[in-house]
Design a protein around this motif. Structure first.
Motif, PDB file in Angstrom:
ATOM      1  N   LEU A 237       0.330  -5.597   3.917  1.00 12.24           N
ATOM      2  CA  LEU A 237       1.518  -6.438   3.756  1.00 12.24           C
ATOM      3  C   LEU A 237       1.550  -7.566   4.784  1.00 12.24           C
ATOM      4  O   LEU A 237       1.944  -8.688   4.459  1.00 12.24           O
ATOM      5  CB  LEU A 237       2.781  -5.591   3.861  1.00 12.24           C
ATOM      6  N   LEU A 238       1.137  -7.277   6.012  1.00  7.57           N
ATOM      7  CA  LEU A 238       1.085  -8.327   7.036  1.00  7.57           C
ATOM      8  C   LEU A 238       0.121  -9.432   6.613  1.00  7.57           C
ATOM      9  O   LEU A 238       0.416 -10.624   6.757  1.00  7.57           O
ATOM     10  CB  LEU A 238       0.661  -7.732   8.375  1.00  7.57           C
ATOM     11  N   SER A 239      -1.034  -9.040   6.076  1.00 10.38           N
ATOM     12  CA  SER A 239      -2.021 -10.027   5.638  1.00 10.38           C
ATOM     13  C   SER A 239      -1.494 -10.856   4.483  1.00 10.38           C
ATOM     14  O   SER A 239      -1.646 -12.090   4.459  1.00 10.38           O
ATOM     15  CB  SER A 239      -3.315  -9.309   5.236  1.00 10.38           C
ATOM     16  N   ALA A 240      -0.857 -10.189   3.514  1.00 13.53           N
ATOM     17  CA  ALA A 240      -0.302 -10.912   2.372  1.00 13.53           C
ATOM     18  C   ALA A 240       0.775 -11.895   2.811  1.00 13.53           C
ATOM     19  O   ALA A 240       0.839 -13.042   2.344  1.00 13.53           O
ATOM     20  CB  ALA A 240       0.267  -9.919   1.360  1.00 13.53           C
ATOM     21  N   MET A 241       1.643 -11.455   3.722  1.00 11.79           N
ATOM     22  CA  MET A 241       2.711 -12.313   4.219  1.00 11.79           C
ATOM     23  C   MET A 241       2.150 -13.503   4.993  1.00 11.79           C
ATOM     24  O   MET A 241       2.583 -14.656   4.801  1.00 11.79           O
ATOM     25  CB  MET A 241       3.639 -11.501   5.136  1.00 11.79           C
ATOM     26  N   THR A 242       1.173 -13.241   5.853  1.00 10.89           N
ATOM     27  CA  THR A 242       0.606 -14.303   6.681  1.00 10.89           C
ATOM     28  C   THR A 242      -0.086 -15.360   5.818  1.00 10.89           C
ATOM     29  O   THR A 242       0.086 -16.566   6.030  1.00 10.89           O
ATOM     30  CB  THR A 242      -0.382 -13.713   7.698  1.00 10.89           C
ATOM     31  N   ARG A 243      -0.848 -14.897   4.832  1.00 12.02           N
ATOM     32  CA  ARG A 243      -1.521 -15.857   3.951  1.00 12.02           C
ATOM     33  C   ARG A 243      -0.512 -16.698   3.183  1.00 12.02           C
ATOM     34  O   ARG A 243      -0.661 -17.921   3.059  1.00 12.02           O
ATOM     35  CB  ARG A 243      -2.431 -15.117   2.978  1.00 12.02           C
ATOM     36  N   ALA A 244       0.542 -16.047   2.669  1.00 11.75           N
ATOM     37  CA  ALA A 244       1.551 -16.786   1.906  1.00 11.75           C
ATOM     38  C   ALA A 244       2.232 -17.835   2.772  1.00 11.75           C
ATOM     39  O   ALA A 244       2.472 -18.970   2.327  1.00 11.75           O
ATOM     40  CB  ALA A 244       2.581 -15.811   1.332  1.00 11.75           C
ATOM     41  N   MET A 245       2.546 -17.502   4.004  1.00 11.58           N
ATOM     42  CA  MET A 245       3.200 -18.463   4.891  1.00 11.58           C
ATOM     43  C   MET A 245       2.257 -19.590   5.274  1.00 11.58           C
ATOM     44  O   MET A 245       2.666 -20.769   5.319  1.00 11.58           O
ATOM     45  CB  MET A 245       3.735 -17.749   6.133  1.00 11.58           C
ATOM     46  N   GLN A 246       0.997 -19.262   5.555  1.00 11.67           N
ATOM     47  CA  GLN A 246       0.035 -20.311   5.898  1.00 11.67           C
ATOM     48  C   GLN A 246      -0.132 -21.291   4.741  1.00 11.67           C
ATOM     49  O   GLN A 246      -0.193 -22.512   4.951  1.00 11.67           O
ATOM     50  CB  GLN A 246      -1.310 -19.688   6.268  1.00 11.67           C
ATOM     51  N   ALA A 261       5.295 -20.844  -5.425  1.00  9.62           N
ATOM     52  CA  ALA A 261       4.992 -19.609  -4.713  1.00  9.62           C
ATOM     53  C   ALA A 261       6.237 -18.882  -4.220  1.00  9.62           C
ATOM     54  O   ALA A 261       6.124 -17.834  -3.586  1.00  9.62           O
ATOM     55  CB  ALA A 261       4.074 -19.917  -3.524  1.00  9.62           C
ATOM     56  N   LEU A 262       7.411 -19.417  -4.504  1.00  6.03           N
ATOM     57  CA  LEU A 262       8.637 -18.856  -3.930  1.00  6.03           C
ATOM     58  C   LEU A 262       9.360 -17.936  -4.896  1.00  6.03           C
ATOM     59  O   LEU A 262       9.309 -18.112  -6.106  1.00  6.03           O
ATOM     60  CB  LEU A 262       9.577 -19.995  -3.525  1.00  6.03           C
ATOM     61  N   LEU A 263      10.061 -16.961  -4.336  1.00  5.52           N
ATOM     62  CA  LEU A 263      10.988 -16.171  -5.119  1.00  5.52           C
ATOM     63  C   LEU A 263      12.166 -17.035  -5.557  1.00  5.52           C
ATOM     64  O   LEU A 263      12.588 -17.934  -4.830  1.00  5.52           O
ATOM     65  CB  LEU A 263      11.534 -15.009  -4.284  1.00  5.52           C
ATOM     66  N   ASP A 264      12.693 -16.736  -6.723  1.00  3.90           N
ATOM     67  CA  ASP A 264      13.970 -17.316  -7.103  1.00  3.90           C
ATOM     68  C   ASP A 264      15.013 -16.887  -6.073  1.00  3.90           C
ATOM     69  O   ASP A 264      14.966 -15.780  -5.539  1.00  3.90           O
ATOM     70  CB  ASP A 264      14.356 -16.805  -8.490  1.00  3.90           C
ATOM     71  N   PHE A 265      15.972 -17.781  -5.768  1.00  4.41           N
ATOM     72  CA  PHE A 265      16.965 -17.484  -4.733  1.00  4.41           C
ATOM     73  C   PHE A 265      17.741 -16.210  -5.049  1.00  4.41           C
ATOM     74  O   PHE A 265      18.042 -15.408  -4.157  1.00  4.41           O
ATOM     75  CB  PHE A 265      17.918 -18.669  -4.573  1.00  4.41           C
ATOM     76  N   ALA A 266      18.039 -15.965  -6.310  1.00  7.50           N
ATOM     77  CA  ALA A 266      18.748 -14.740  -6.695  1.00  7.50           C
ATOM     78  C   ALA A 266      17.907 -13.507  -6.377  1.00  7.50           C
ATOM     79  O   ALA A 266      18.420 -12.489  -5.897  1.00  7.50           O
ATOM     80  CB  ALA A 266      19.107 -14.781  -8.173  1.00  7.50           C
ATOM     81  N   ASP A 267      16.600 -13.593  -6.638  1.00 11.41           N
ATOM     82  CA  ASP A 267      15.719 -12.463  -6.344  1.00 11.41           C
ATOM     83  C   ASP A 267      15.585 -12.247  -4.841  1.00 11.41           C
ATOM     84  O   ASP A 267      15.492 -11.107  -4.368  1.00 11.41           O
ATOM     85  CB  ASP A 267      14.339 -12.698  -6.962  1.00 11.41           C
ATOM     86  N   LEU A 268      15.562 -13.338  -4.076  1.00  7.00           N
ATOM     87  CA  LEU A 268      15.492 -13.214  -2.627  1.00  7.00           C
ATOM     88  C   LEU A 268      16.758 -12.556  -2.079  1.00  7.00           C
ATOM     89  O   LEU A 268      16.698 -11.671  -1.222  1.00  7.00           O
ATOM     90  CB  LEU A 268      15.290 -14.591  -1.992  1.00  7.00           C
ATOM     91  N   ARG A 269      17.906 -12.984  -2.586  1.00  9.58           N
ATOM     92  CA  ARG A 269      19.165 -12.367  -2.147  1.00  9.58           C
ATOM     93  C   ARG A 269      19.163 -10.869  -2.436  1.00  9.58           C
ATOM     94  O   ARG A 269      19.574 -10.054  -1.605  1.00  9.58           O
ATOM     95  CB  ARG A 269      20.358 -13.039  -2.834  1.00  9.58           C
TER      96      ARG A 269
END
Length: 289
Positions: A237-246, A261-269
């Motif tokens: 999960l750390l690797s997936a998160m880091t790659r997505a942010m980079q 590449a972003l979640l819909d705001f409703a899904d993020l909430r």
């Protein structure tokens, strides 16, 4: 309600094989629980990276790890095994670490036999204390458990790296005999070594699967066949998160915006808990007509 430790004991008694994506903060722990995983592991590598932005080389402190443990345990329905590193000192420090992790809500704590400062199990520079000191750490952890810390003990050895598989096996046997509930021989380098570990040292064994690490990445069914009861994925999960942010940062630096590449705001909430918060909040609303 039964304690986290009691629930983990019951889980291990009833479940032949458990997959554990590893967490590092409240959000990752929450997502793991929401995805339906029963157990997670709080990775020291990942906590060090996300909390202090530093490598897992002994820079993070007991206080920082214990604080993260409290946040993680409070955020998820999953049971959590906490990385207690070397116990952060001598035998009495080990006892304090075990008791502190139990108070934080951990179901189990891992104590290892590296020297301080420790290293990630799949990186260079690892050294271990002698076998007597290693066993005494586990005895201290078990003593803390017997004195009232309601927590399971996961005993880890890194002796395979510098002393070979035979020494690692001897340490695992000694840890089991000292009262450890679970065993973790870090970084076996072949399927044959993994089979030897599970065959030669009866007990509840954990495999540590690091992408690009020393241990073969095997399918779950193969790990279970070999004899492992737990499979931890400390960096996935750390690797997936880091790659997505980079990747998102690269798009923004180039003048764009990473919408696709972003979640819909409703899904993020929903992911971070707004929907559940509002639902519970409504139960306390003033319903006067």
């Amino acid at each position: 309600m039964s304690s986290p430790a009691a629930r983990l004991r019951a889980h291990l008694a009833a479940t032949p094989f458990t997959v554990m994506p590893c967490c590092f903060d409240g959000l990752s722990a929450r997502l793991i629980g929401d995805a339906g995983f029963d157990v997670t592991f709080m990775s020291g590598f990942a906590v060090s990276a996300t909390r202090i932005g530093q490598p897992d080389t002994g820079l993070i402190s007991y206080g920082e790890m214990a604080d993260t443990a409290r946040n993680v345990a409070a955020a998820t329905r999953a049971l959590v095994i906490g990385d207690g590193d070397t116990g952060y000192g001598n035998a009495l420090n080990v006892k304090r670490t075990v008791k502190g992790y139990a108070q934080a809500g951990m179901a189990a704590v891992m104590i290892e036999d590296q020297v301080a400062p420790k290293r990630c199990g799949h990186t260079k520079g690892k050294l271990v204390v002698d076998r007597v000191e290693a066993v005494n750490r586990i005895k201290a952890a078990v003593d803390a458990r017997e004195e009232g810390a309601d927590i399971l003990i996961l005993a880890r050895t890194d002796a395979r790296h510098g002393h070979g598989i035979d020494e690692a096996l001897e340490r695992a046997r000694a840890f089991r005999d000292a009262g450890a509930d679970m065993l973790f021989v870090e970084a076996p380098q072949s399927v044959e070594e993994m089979e030897t570990i599970c065959r030669e040292v009866p007990g509840v064994h954990m495999a540590n699967l690091v992408e690009g690490g020393a241990t073969p990445m095997l399918p779950h069914a193969e790990l279970q066949r070999i004899g492992y009861r737990l499979a931890a994925y400390p960096l996935t999960l750390l690797s997936a998160m880091t790659r997505a942010m980079q990747e998102a940062l690269a798009v923004m630096k180039a003048g764009g915006h990473p919408d696709a590449a972003l979640l819909d705001f409703a899904d993020l909430r929903k992911a971070v808990g707004f929907d559940a918060y509002y639902e519970e909040e409504a139960t306390y609303a003033d319903r006067r007509d």
